[in-house]
Design a protein around this motif. Structure first.
Motif, PDB file in Angstrom:
ATOM      1  N   MET A   1       0.903  -1.251   0.051  1.00 52.56           N
ATOM      2  CA  MET A   1       0.015   0.002  -0.093  1.00 52.56           C
ATOM      3  C   MET A   1       0.984   1.291   0.018  1.00 52.56           C
ATOM      4  O   MET A   1       1.756   1.471   0.647  1.00 52.56           O
ATOM      5  N   TRP A   2       0.517   2.225  -0.934  1.00 56.38           N
ATOM      6  CA  TRP A   2       1.049   3.499  -0.816  1.00 56.38           C
ATOM      7  C   TRP A   2       0.831   4.397   0.110  1.00 56.38           C
ATOM      8  O   TRP A   2      -0.244   4.536   0.608  1.00 56.38           O
ATOM      9  N   VAL A   3       1.808   5.022   0.748  1.00 56.93           N
ATOM     10  CA  VAL A   3       1.579   6.404   1.695  1.00 56.93           C
ATOM     11  C   VAL A   3       2.069   7.553   1.117  1.00 56.93           C
ATOM     12  O   VAL A   3       3.247   7.708   1.017  1.00 56.93           O
ATOM     13  N   CYS A   4       1.146   8.447   0.704  1.00 50.71           N
ATOM     14  CA  CYS A   4       1.392   9.539   0.104  1.00 50.71           C
ATOM     15  C   CYS A   4       0.886  10.817   0.474  1.00 50.71           C
ATOM     16  O   CYS A   4       1.306  12.086   0.119  1.00 50.71           O
ATOM     17  N   SER A   5       0.367  10.819   1.640  1.00 49.40           N
ATOM     18  CA  SER A   5      -0.053  11.821   2.469  1.00 49.40           C
ATOM     19  C   SER A   5       0.901  12.858   3.116  1.00 49.40           C
ATOM     20  O   SER A   5       0.838  13.987   3.361  1.00 49.40           O
ATOM     21  N   GLY A   6       2.146  12.222   3.445  1.00 50.55           N
ATOM     22  CA  GLY A   6       3.182  12.969   4.354  1.00 50.55           C
ATOM     23  C   GLY A   6       2.679  13.102   5.726  1.00 50.55           C
ATOM     24  O   GLY A   6       3.516  13.703   6.261  1.00 50.55           O
ATOM     25  N   SER A   7       1.712  12.248   6.056  1.00 50.34           N
ATOM     26  CA  SER A   7       1.422  12.479   7.642  1.00 50.34           C
ATOM     27  C   SER A   7       2.162  10.928   8.445  1.00 50.34           C
ATOM     28  O   SER A   7       1.593   9.895   8.006  1.00 50.34           O
ATOM     29  N   THR A  22       4.746  -1.128   3.260  1.00 52.64           N
ATOM     30  CA  THR A  22       4.179   0.370   3.394  1.00 52.64           C
ATOM     31  C   THR A  22       5.106   0.993   2.541  1.00 52.64           C
ATOM     32  O   THR A  22       6.166   1.253   2.775  1.00 52.64           O
ATOM     33  N   PHE A  23       4.640   1.545   1.376  1.00 48.55           N
ATOM     34  CA  PHE A  23       5.311   2.507   0.425  1.00 48.55           C
ATOM     35  C   PHE A  23       5.374   3.948   0.622  1.00 48.55           C
ATOM     36  O   PHE A  23       4.370   4.464   0.175  1.00 48.55           O
ATOM     37  N   ILE A  24       6.273   4.431   1.139  1.00 43.33           N
ATOM     38  CA  ILE A  24       6.418   6.124   1.493  1.00 43.33           C
ATOM     39  C   ILE A  24       6.976   6.738   0.165  1.00 43.33           C
ATOM     40  O   ILE A  24       8.118   6.466   0.049  1.00 43.33           O
ATOM     41  N   ASP A  25       6.152   7.429  -0.122  1.00 43.58           N
ATOM     42  CA  ASP A  25       6.615   7.913  -1.627  1.00 43.58           C
ATOM     43  C   ASP A  25       7.227   9.387  -1.361  1.00 43.58           C
ATOM     44  O   ASP A  25       6.464  10.188  -1.100  1.00 43.58           O
ATOM     45  N   ALA A  26       8.189   9.752  -2.025  1.00 43.79           N
ATOM     46  CA  ALA A  26       8.817  11.129  -1.975  1.00 43.79           C
ATOM     47  C   ALA A  26       8.824  11.585  -3.405  1.00 43.79           C
ATOM     48  O   ALA A  26       9.680  12.703  -3.699  1.00 43.79           O
ATOM     49  N   VAL A  51       9.058   0.795   2.677  1.00 42.35           N
ATOM     50  CA  VAL A  51       9.585   1.003   1.508  1.00 42.35           C
ATOM     51  C   VAL A  51       9.783   2.452   1.041  1.00 42.35           C
ATOM     52  O   VAL A  51       8.538   3.255   1.186  1.00 42.35           O
ATOM     53  N   VAL A  52      10.608   3.023   0.798  1.00 38.02           N
ATOM     54  CA  VAL A  52      10.824   4.745   0.235  1.00 38.02           C
ATOM     55  C   VAL A  52      11.353   4.626  -0.938  1.00 38.02           C
ATOM     56  O   VAL A  52      12.272   4.139  -1.257  1.00 38.02           O
ATOM     57  N   ARG A  53      10.455   5.650  -1.850  1.00 38.44           N
ATOM     58  CA  ARG A  53      10.884   6.005  -3.127  1.00 38.44           C
ATOM     59  C   ARG A  53      11.444   7.231  -3.014  1.00 38.44           C
ATOM     60  O   ARG A  53      10.837   8.227  -2.699  1.00 38.44           O
ATOM     61  N   PRO A  54      12.700   7.645  -3.241  1.00 40.52           N
ATOM     62  CA  PRO A  54      13.385   8.873  -3.458  1.00 40.52           C
ATOM     63  C   PRO A  54      12.789   9.570  -4.842  1.00 40.52           C
ATOM     64  O   PRO A  54      12.152   8.852  -5.352  1.00 40.52           O
ATOM     65  N   PRO A  55      12.672  11.018  -4.784  1.00 40.77           N
ATOM     66  CA  PRO A  55      12.290  11.529  -6.104  1.00 40.77           C
ATOM     67  C   PRO A  55      12.960  11.434  -7.301  1.00 40.77           C
ATOM     68  O   PRO A  55      12.382  11.350  -8.578  1.00 40.77           O
ATOM     69  N   VAL A  56      14.308  10.902  -7.183  1.00 41.17           N
ATOM     70  CA  VAL A  56      15.134  10.871  -8.110  1.00 41.17           C
ATOM     71  C   VAL A  56      16.317   9.854  -8.056  1.00 41.17           C
ATOM     72  O   VAL A  56      16.567   9.632  -6.828  1.00 41.17           O
ATOM     73  N   ASN A  57      16.944   9.189  -9.235  1.00 42.38           N
ATOM     74  CA  ASN A  57      17.921   8.556  -9.027  1.00 42.38           C
ATOM     75  C   ASN A  57      19.176   9.127  -8.772  1.00 42.38           C
ATOM     76  O   ASN A  57      19.979   9.571  -9.583  1.00 42.38           O
ATOM     77  N   ASP A  58      19.424   9.795  -7.647  1.00 43.39           N
ATOM     78  CA  ASP A  58      20.379  10.781  -7.176  1.00 43.39           C
ATOM     79  C   ASP A  58      21.374  10.164  -6.018  1.00 43.39           C
ATOM     80  O   ASP A  58      20.751   9.765  -5.131  1.00 43.39           O
ATOM     81  N   THR A  59      22.677  10.157  -6.452  1.00 41.28           N
ATOM     82  CA  THR A  59      23.650   9.631  -5.292  1.00 41.28           C
ATOM     83  C   THR A  59      23.622  10.351  -3.771  1.00 41.28           C
ATOM     84  O   THR A  59      23.425   9.796  -3.013  1.00 41.28           O
ATOM     85  N   VAL A  60      23.287  11.705  -3.794  1.00 40.31           N
ATOM     86  CA  VAL A  60      23.245  12.119  -2.686  1.00 40.31           C
ATOM     87  C   VAL A  60      21.951  12.055  -1.981  1.00 40.31           C
ATOM     88  O   VAL A  60      21.936  11.761  -0.833  1.00 40.31           O
ATOM     89  N   LEU A  61      20.831  12.201  -2.719  1.00 41.64           N
ATOM     90  CA  LEU A  61      19.378  11.769  -2.145  1.00 41.64           C
ATOM     91  C   LEU A  61      19.479  10.360  -1.498  1.00 41.64           C
ATOM     92  O   LEU A  61      19.094  10.161  -0.483  1.00 41.64           O
ATOM     93  N   ILE A  62      19.993   9.252  -2.363  1.00 37.95           N
ATOM     94  CA  ILE A  62      19.908   7.981  -1.864  1.00 37.95           C
ATOM     95  C   ILE A  62      20.488   7.957  -0.490  1.00 37.95           C
ATOM     96  O   ILE A  62      20.238   7.207   0.463  1.00 37.95           O
ATOM     97  N   LYS A  63      21.765   8.569  -0.497  1.00 43.25           N
ATOM     98  CA  LYS A  63      22.679   8.532   0.668  1.00 43.25           C
ATOM     99  C   LYS A  63      21.844   9.158   1.941  1.00 43.25           C
ATOM    100  O   LYS A  63      21.839   8.403   3.064  1.00 43.25           O
ATOM    101  N   GLN A  64      21.026  10.189   1.838  1.00 45.37           N
ATOM    102  CA  GLN A  64      20.327  10.895   2.728  1.00 45.37           C
ATOM    103  C   GLN A  64      19.305  10.028   3.233  1.00 45.37           C
ATOM    104  O   GLN A  64      19.163   9.658   4.261  1.00 45.37           O
TER     105      GLN A  64
END
Length: 248
Positions: A1-7, A22-26, A51-64
């Protein structure tokens, strides 16, 4: 299940619903580092995999996101084996990858309270990459074969857009492309999942042997549920006026 509310409250509520993950989407949701951290903390006590989805395939964001304590990441818009290799490298410390070292500052290491975290961190990380373009479908076998890619998640919505049939996730050509990707990933011996909010589509993909399916989202459930409730009690004309604000 996706969790997209930010809450965090909604994330905790969904985490107790009984879903496997639980899919936390960013990527498409109002989530940043702080709100994802709060949601990871909120769902930790429940038997669901966050499970977390970063907004983009980015080295810095993935690290964070990894430093926040996310252990399973779904990386969007992976179109080639090179994209997949970049995602894997970002998720691992040298010499295997390029993840920056800051474990003394990070929740992931419990601020260095986890013994030998730096040498064992790779054991805790799962990298899933998203196939969601015609190019990615063509490269599905090569993407799945990348060492360090643990699984592949197929996104029919963006795939449909890339194929010129935006909004038509059930278009025969899109379904065929999804099926082709599933077969390629399975042949590579990797886990494969798909997004399918329609029950018939979800069950069809489950029958094909996919390992995980995204079947709904908190915001979609609230939107459709509140609409259905309003329809029982509010005259249709009034409901339509309420749903069309003059501006945002």
């Amino acid at each position: 299940m996706w969790v997209c509310s930010g809450s965090p409250l909604i994330a905790e509520l969904c985490a107790g619903a009984g879903f496997d993950w639980t899919f936390i989407d960013a990527e498409h949701s109002p989530n940043g580092l702080e709100s994802v951290l709060a949601q990871l903390q909120a769902v930790r006590g429940y038997p669901t995999v966050p499970v977390v989805r970063p907004p983009v395939n980015d080295t810095v964001l993935i690290k964070q996101f990894l430093d926040l304590g996310a252990q399973t990441l779904i990386i969007p818009m992976v179109h080639s084996a090179a994209d997949a290799e970049a995602a894997v490298a970002a998720a691992h410390y040298p010499p295997r990858g390029v993840r920056g070292v800051g474990s003394a500052l990070a929740r992931s290491a419990r601020w260095n309270r986890i013994p030998d975290y730096l040498s064992r961190a790779s054991e805790t990380v799962t990298i899933i990459v998203q196939i969601e373009s015609a190019e990615a479908v063509a490269n599905a076998a090569q993407i799945a074969a990348v060492d360090g890619v643990d699984g592949v998640f197929i996104g029919p919505s963006d795939l449909a857009a890339s194929m010129g049939v935006i909004g038509q996730q059930d278009h025969p050509d899109v379904v065929a492309a999804v099926d082709e990707s599933i077969r390629a990933v399975k042949a590579a011996g990797k886990f494969v999942g798909v997004n399918a909010f329609g029950e018939a589509s979800a069950r069809r993909y489950m029958d094909l042997g996919v390992d995980f399916v995204g079947v709904g989202a908190d915001v979609a459930l609230l939107a459709r549920g509140s609409e259905a409730l309003a329809a029982k009690f509010v005259p249709q004309d009034a409901a339509q006026q309420a749903g069309t604000p003059a501006s945002y």
